[in-house]
Design an enzyme around this catalytic site. Sequence first.
Site, PDB file in Angstrom:
ATOM      1  N   GLN A  67      -5.988  -0.992   0.070  1.00 31.68           N
ATOM      2  CA  GLN A  67      -4.969  -1.751  -0.651  1.00 31.68           C
ATOM      3  C   GLN A  67      -5.466  -2.087  -2.061  1.00 31.68           C
ATOM      4  O   GLN A  67      -5.951  -3.183  -2.311  1.00 31.68           O
ATOM      5  CB  GLN A  67      -4.668  -3.033   0.133  1.00 31.68           C
ATOM      6  CG  GLN A  67      -3.510  -3.821  -0.374  1.00 31.68           C
ATOM      7  CD  GLN A  67      -2.193  -3.147  -0.087  1.00 31.68           C
ATOM      8  OE1 GLN A  67      -2.025  -2.530   0.955  1.00 31.68           O
ATOM      9  NE2 GLN A  67      -1.263  -3.265  -0.994  1.00 31.68           N
ATOM     10  N   PHE A  68      -5.333  -1.139  -2.988  1.00 31.96           N
ATOM     11  CA  PHE A  68      -5.813  -1.368  -4.352  1.00 31.96           C
ATOM     12  C   PHE A  68      -5.080  -2.515  -5.037  1.00 31.96           C
ATOM     13  O   PHE A  68      -5.604  -3.145  -5.953  1.00 31.96           O
ATOM     14  CB  PHE A  68      -5.726  -0.095  -5.201  1.00 31.96           C
ATOM     15  CG  PHE A  68      -4.358   0.242  -5.701  1.00 31.96           C
ATOM     16  CD1 PHE A  68      -3.947  -0.183  -6.953  1.00 31.96           C
ATOM     17  CD2 PHE A  68      -3.472   0.976  -4.917  1.00 31.96           C
ATOM     18  CE1 PHE A  68      -2.682   0.119  -7.432  1.00 31.96           C
ATOM     19  CE2 PHE A  68      -2.217   1.282  -5.377  1.00 31.96           C
ATOM     20  CZ  PHE A  68      -1.808   0.855  -6.637  1.00 31.96           C
ATOM     21  N   THR A  69      -3.870  -2.843  -4.587  1.00 30.52           N
ATOM     22  CA  THR A  69      -3.093  -3.898  -5.243  1.00 30.52           C
ATOM     23  C   THR A  69      -3.706  -5.288  -5.074  1.00 30.52           C
ATOM     24  O   THR A  69      -3.290  -6.219  -5.761  1.00 30.52           O
ATOM     25  CB  THR A  69      -1.627  -3.903  -4.761  1.00 30.52           C
ATOM     26  OG1 THR A  69      -1.589  -4.167  -3.360  1.00 30.52           O
ATOM     27  CG2 THR A  69      -0.942  -2.581  -5.071  1.00 30.52           C
TER      28      THR A  69
END
Length: 147
Positions: free
Chosen positions: A78-80
Amino acid sequence: MKVVLQRAKHAEVTVDSEVKGTIDSGLMLLVGVTHDDTEKDADYLAEKIVNLRIFEDENEKMNLSLKDIGGSILSISQFTLYGDTKKGRRPNFMEAAKPDHAITMYEYFNNKLKNLGVHVETGVFGAMMDVTFTNDGPVTLILDSKM
């Protein structure tokens, strides 16, 4: 590294309508990696997560760990989690690691969890994923290896 940990009764991830990972009792993790994360960060979080006493015992006290209950993990990249929303209306993801470093750290983290004796299911790194789960409690914690 940052992890959003959610205690789950059930969790599942699909890509293009195909189930890629599913668990029953355990934890659903959203895992973010930044540029300077190392194996030490992953080791710290993996050890912390499998040993956190966040499951209820017979007296309804959070006194049991994931290992104690024999639970599983659904781990989703989950890069966000490294999105910066301070300026403007569109998040800035400059603090998220580049894909080559992120996938290396994400896979290392998941392997560390497995080496600690936990069953781990994952999504597909970089894919558009549909994640569904039933939050148990609800219990949600945010962990950061830099704090």
